[in-house]
Design an enzyme around this catalytic site. Structure first.
Site, PDB file in Angstrom:
ATOM      1  N   GLU A  39      -0.920   5.153   1.014  1.00 51.26           N
ATOM      2  CA  GLU A  39      -2.139   5.443   0.934  1.00 51.26           C
ATOM      3  C   GLU A  39      -3.035   4.141   1.443  1.00 51.26           C
ATOM      4  O   GLU A  39      -3.969   4.178   2.641  1.00 51.26           O
ATOM      5  CB  GLU A  39      -2.881   5.668  -0.501  1.00 51.26           C
ATOM      6  N   ARG A  83      -6.919  12.130   1.688  1.00 50.78           N
ATOM      7  CA  ARG A  83      -7.036  10.694   1.851  1.00 50.78           C
ATOM      8  C   ARG A  83      -6.468  10.349   3.476  1.00 50.78           C
ATOM      9  O   ARG A  83      -5.870   9.470   3.853  1.00 50.78           O
ATOM     10  CB  ARG A  83      -5.963   9.870   1.198  1.00 50.78           C
ATOM     11  N   SER A 103      -4.368   3.059  -5.912  1.00 54.78           N
ATOM     12  CA  SER A 103      -3.034   3.678  -5.799  1.00 54.78           C
ATOM     13  C   SER A 103      -2.574   3.303  -4.449  1.00 54.78           C
ATOM     14  O   SER A 103      -3.250   3.320  -3.549  1.00 54.78           O
ATOM     15  CB  SER A 103      -3.307   5.076  -5.705  1.00 54.78           C
TER      16      SER A 103
HETATM   17  C1  LIG Z   1      -9.077  -0.750  -8.582  1.00 55.71           C
HETATM   18  C2  LIG Z   1      -8.877   0.098  -7.493  1.00 55.71           C
HETATM   19  C3  LIG Z   1      -9.352   1.381  -7.721  1.00 55.71           C
HETATM   20  C4  LIG Z   1      -9.600   2.545  -6.763  1.00 55.71           C
HETATM   21  N1  LIG Z   1      -9.658   3.886  -6.950  1.00 55.71           N
HETATM   22  C5  LIG Z   1      -9.620   4.598  -5.944  1.00 55.71           C
HETATM   23  C6  LIG Z   1     -10.049   6.114  -6.125  1.00 55.71           C
HETATM   24  O1  LIG Z   1     -10.350   6.371  -7.455  1.00 55.71           O
HETATM   25  N2  LIG Z   1      -9.862   7.111  -5.155  1.00 55.71           N
HETATM   26  C7  LIG Z   1      -9.695   6.266  -3.814  1.00 55.71           C
HETATM   27  O2  LIG Z   1      -9.871   7.416  -2.800  1.00 55.71           O
HETATM   28  N3  LIG Z   1      -9.738   5.200  -3.567  1.00 55.71           N
HETATM   29  C8  LIG Z   1      -9.589   4.064  -4.415  1.00 55.71           C
HETATM   30  N4  LIG Z   1      -9.079   2.850  -4.360  1.00 55.71           N
HETATM   31  C9  LIG Z   1      -9.110   2.373  -2.715  1.00 55.71           C
HETATM   32  C10 LIG Z   1     -10.340   2.036  -2.185  1.00 55.71           C
HETATM   33  O3  LIG Z   1     -11.378   1.369  -2.931  1.00 55.71           O
HETATM   34  C11 LIG Z   1     -11.107   3.375  -1.182  1.00 55.71           C
HETATM   35  O4  LIG Z   1      -9.991   3.616  -0.410  1.00 55.71           O
HETATM   36  C12 LIG Z   1     -12.174   2.607  -0.579  1.00 55.71           C
HETATM   37  O5  LIG Z   1     -12.781   3.912  -0.038  1.00 55.71           O
HETATM   38  C13 LIG Z   1     -11.769   1.641   0.607  1.00 55.71           C
HETATM   39  O6  LIG Z   1     -13.186   1.140   1.058  1.00 55.71           O
HETATM   40  P1  LIG Z   1     -13.367  -0.271   1.724  1.00 55.71           P
HETATM   41  O7  LIG Z   1     -14.663  -0.517   2.009  1.00 55.71           O
HETATM   42  O8  LIG Z   1     -12.831  -1.349   0.384  1.00 55.71           O
HETATM   43  O9  LIG Z   1     -12.423  -0.423   2.784  1.00 55.71           O
HETATM   44  P2  LIG Z   1     -11.401  -1.420   3.386  1.00 55.71           P
HETATM   45  O10 LIG Z   1     -10.272  -1.760   2.484  1.00 55.71           O
HETATM   46  O11 LIG Z   1     -12.031  -2.379   3.863  1.00 55.71           O
HETATM   47  O12 LIG Z   1     -10.667  -0.732   4.768  1.00 55.71           O
HETATM   48  C14 LIG Z   1      -9.932   0.574   4.522  1.00 55.71           C
HETATM   49  C15 LIG Z   1      -9.763   1.126   5.856  1.00 55.71           C
HETATM   50  O13 LIG Z   1     -10.939   1.540   6.303  1.00 55.71           O
HETATM   51  C16 LIG Z   1     -11.356   1.113   7.517  1.00 55.71           C
HETATM   52  N5  LIG Z   1     -12.840   0.921   7.677  1.00 55.71           N
HETATM   53  C17 LIG Z   1     -13.446   0.228   6.789  1.00 55.71           C
HETATM   54  N6  LIG Z   1     -14.850   0.432   7.190  1.00 55.71           N
HETATM   55  C18 LIG Z   1     -14.844   1.216   8.272  1.00 55.71           C
HETATM   56  C19 LIG Z   1     -15.825   1.691   9.260  1.00 55.71           C
HETATM   57  N7  LIG Z   1     -17.208   1.344   8.772  1.00 55.71           N
HETATM   58  N8  LIG Z   1     -15.397   2.524  10.232  1.00 55.71           N
HETATM   59  C20 LIG Z   1     -14.407   2.994  10.101  1.00 55.71           C
HETATM   60  N9  LIG Z   1     -13.266   2.345   9.531  1.00 55.71           N
HETATM   61  C21 LIG Z   1     -13.515   1.606   8.489  1.00 55.71           C
HETATM   62  C22 LIG Z   1     -10.689  -0.103   7.577  1.00 55.71           C
HETATM   63  O14 LIG Z   1     -10.461  -0.726   9.172  1.00 55.71           O
HETATM   64  C23 LIG Z   1      -9.315   0.052   6.937  1.00 55.71           C
HETATM   65  O15 LIG Z   1      -8.357   0.766   7.577  1.00 55.71           O
HETATM   66  C24 LIG Z   1      -9.076   1.828  -5.144  1.00 55.71           C
HETATM   67  C25 LIG Z   1      -9.043   0.598  -5.264  1.00 55.71           C
HETATM   68  C26 LIG Z   1      -8.996  -0.001  -6.109  1.00 55.71           C
HETATM   69  C27 LIG Z   1      -8.997  -1.708  -5.958  1.00 55.71           C
END
Ligand SMILES: Cc1cc2nc3c(=O)[nH]c(=O)nc-3n(C[C@H](O)[C@H](O)[C@H](O)COP(=O)(O)OP(=O)(O)OC[C@H]3O[C@@H](n4cnc5c(N)ncnc54)[C@H](O)[C@@H]3O)c2cc1C
Length: 296
Positions: free
Chosen positions: A288, A171, A218
C-alpha cells in the site's frame, strides 16, 4: 541534475535535504532540492519556471512513503506549510487545501457538526496524501466525500476536476491526467458528527496498532475477502527482522523502524514477507505504501 534554482526561490529551497527528516519511517536519502513554497501563488510561480525535464515528487506528511537510501533526484515539493486553507463552503461543503492534516480536517468538521469525517482522525497524513491514496479507515474513505478537486500540472496550470473524472478504488486513484497533482478538495458532508466516535476510534487504534512507533501504517493492502495482517501472522512472520526493521508483534501488517533501519532493510523485509506469504498461502500481497527514489 543541471537545474539551477532561481534566486527568488532560494530561501524556501534546501539542497540535499535528508528525507529521513520528513517520513514517518524516518528513513530516506537526500532530495536534490526540497522546496517548501510560501503559499499557493509561490508554488505556481515555481512550477512555471521549473524545466519540464526535472523530476517532481509531491510530499505531504510522508506517512505512506518509503524513500530509498540514495534519495530523490529532482525536486520534492512539500505542501504541508503552504496549502493550509480550510474553509466551510455553504451548509455542508468544506474546501480543504492539500497540506491540511487529516486530523485537523476531522476536528474542524466535528466543530462544524459535519460528518462522516471521524475516520480522518487517526490518519497521520495530509488531505493531498489522502486524495492520492484514497485513504480510509473504519468504513470511511476519502473519495466518498469528494465533489471535485483542484489540480495543478507541472507548468503551473490549475484545473477543477469533478470526482467523475477519476477512477477510484480501494487505496487507489487513477488520476484524470498524468502529471497532475492535488492542490485542494471540495468535500461534502452530512449534518451531524460525534466526538465520542472519534475518541472510540482512536482508542481502538491504540489497542490494535503500534501507534507512536516509526512506521507507515499498513504496509500491504488487504486482498479481496481477507486481511494482510492475518496472512502475515499465520505465516509466522510476526517479529521477523532484517537489520533495524521488524514486523510488528502487535499488528502483523506494520513494519517498524526500531531506530537504525535503512530503507533497504525495510524494502528487503517487504519483499521477504511477500515471498513467504505467497509460498505459504498462494497469495501475492500488494504494498500500500509508495516506494520512491534511488538505492544507495
Ligand atoms: C501510524 C499510521 C497509521 C495509518 N493509518 C492509516 C489508515 O487508517 N488509513 C489509511 O488509508 N492510511 C493510513 N496510514 C497511511 C497514511 O497516513 C495515508 O496514506 C495518508 O493519506 C498519506 O498522507 P501523507 O500526506 O503522509 O502522504 P505522503 O506519504 O507524503 O505521500 C503519499 C503519496 O501521495 C502523494 N502525494 C502527497 N501529496 C500529494 C498531492 N498534493 N498531490 C498528489 N500526490 C500527492 C505522494 O507523492 C506519495 O506518492 C497510516 C500511516 C501511519 C504512519
Amino acid at each position: 541534475m543541471t537545474f539551477t534554482l532561481p534566486p527568488q526561490f532560494a530561501s524556501r529551497a534546501r539542497v540535499a535535504e535528508p528525507l529521513s527528516r520528513h517520513t514517518s519511517w524516518h528513513v530516506g536519502g537526500p532530495a536534490d532540492i526540497f522546496f517548501t513554497p510560501r503559499d499557493r501563488e509561490d508554488l505556481l510561480s515555481f512550477l512555471r519556471i521549473l524545466p519540464s525535464e526535472v523530476p517532481l515528487l509531491w510530499l505531504g506528511l510522508g506517512s505512506n512513503l518509503l524513500v530509498r537510501d540514495g534519495g530523490i533526484r529532482g525536486v520534492v515539493i512539500c505542501t504541508r506549510e503552504a496549502l493550509v486553507a480550510l474553509e466551510r463552503r455553504g451548509e455542508r461543503g468544506v474546501h480543504a487545501e492539500a497540506g491540511v492534516p487529516c486530523a485537523k480536517l476531522a476536528r474542524q468538521c466535528a466543530r462544524w457538526d459535519l460528518g462522516p469525517a471521524e475516520f480522518f482522525t487517526g490518519i497521520p497524513g495530509t488531505v493531498g496524501g489522502a486524495l492520492a491514496m484514497n485513504a480510509g479507515a473504519f468504513g470511511g474513505e476519502t473519495w466518498r466525500q469528494v465533489v471535485s478537486v483542484e489540480t495543478v500540472d507541472r507548468h503551473g496550470v490549475v484545473r477543477e476536476r469533478s470526482r467523475e473524472q477519476f477512477r477510484i478504488g480501494y487505496r487507489h486513484v487513477d488520476a484524470a491526467a498524468n502529471d497532475e497533482w492535488f492542490l485542494a478538495a471540495n468535500l461534502h458532508f452530512e449534518a451531524g458528527s460525534s466526538e465520542s466516535d472519534t475518541r472510540a476510534l482512536l482508542e481502538r487504534r491504540r489497542q490494535t496498532q503500534p501507534i507512536g512507533e516509526w512506521s507507515c501504517g499498513s504496509v500491504f493492502t488487504n486482498p479481496p475477502g481477507d486481511h494482510a495482517a492475518r496472512l502475515i501472522e499465520t505465516a509466522g512472520l510476526k517479529g521477523l527482522r532484517i537489520g533495524g526493521a521488524v514486523v510488528s508483534t502487535k499488528h502483523a501488517n506494520f513494519i517498524l523502524n526500531e531506530g537504525a533501519a535503512t530503507a533497504h532493510d525495510i524494502e528487503q523485509l517487504i519483499r521477504q514477507v511477500q515471498q513467504e506469504v505467497a509460498r505459504q498461502h498462494g497469495c501475492q500481497l500488494t504494498p500500500e505504501c509508495r516506494i520512491a527514489g534511488e538505492a544507495a
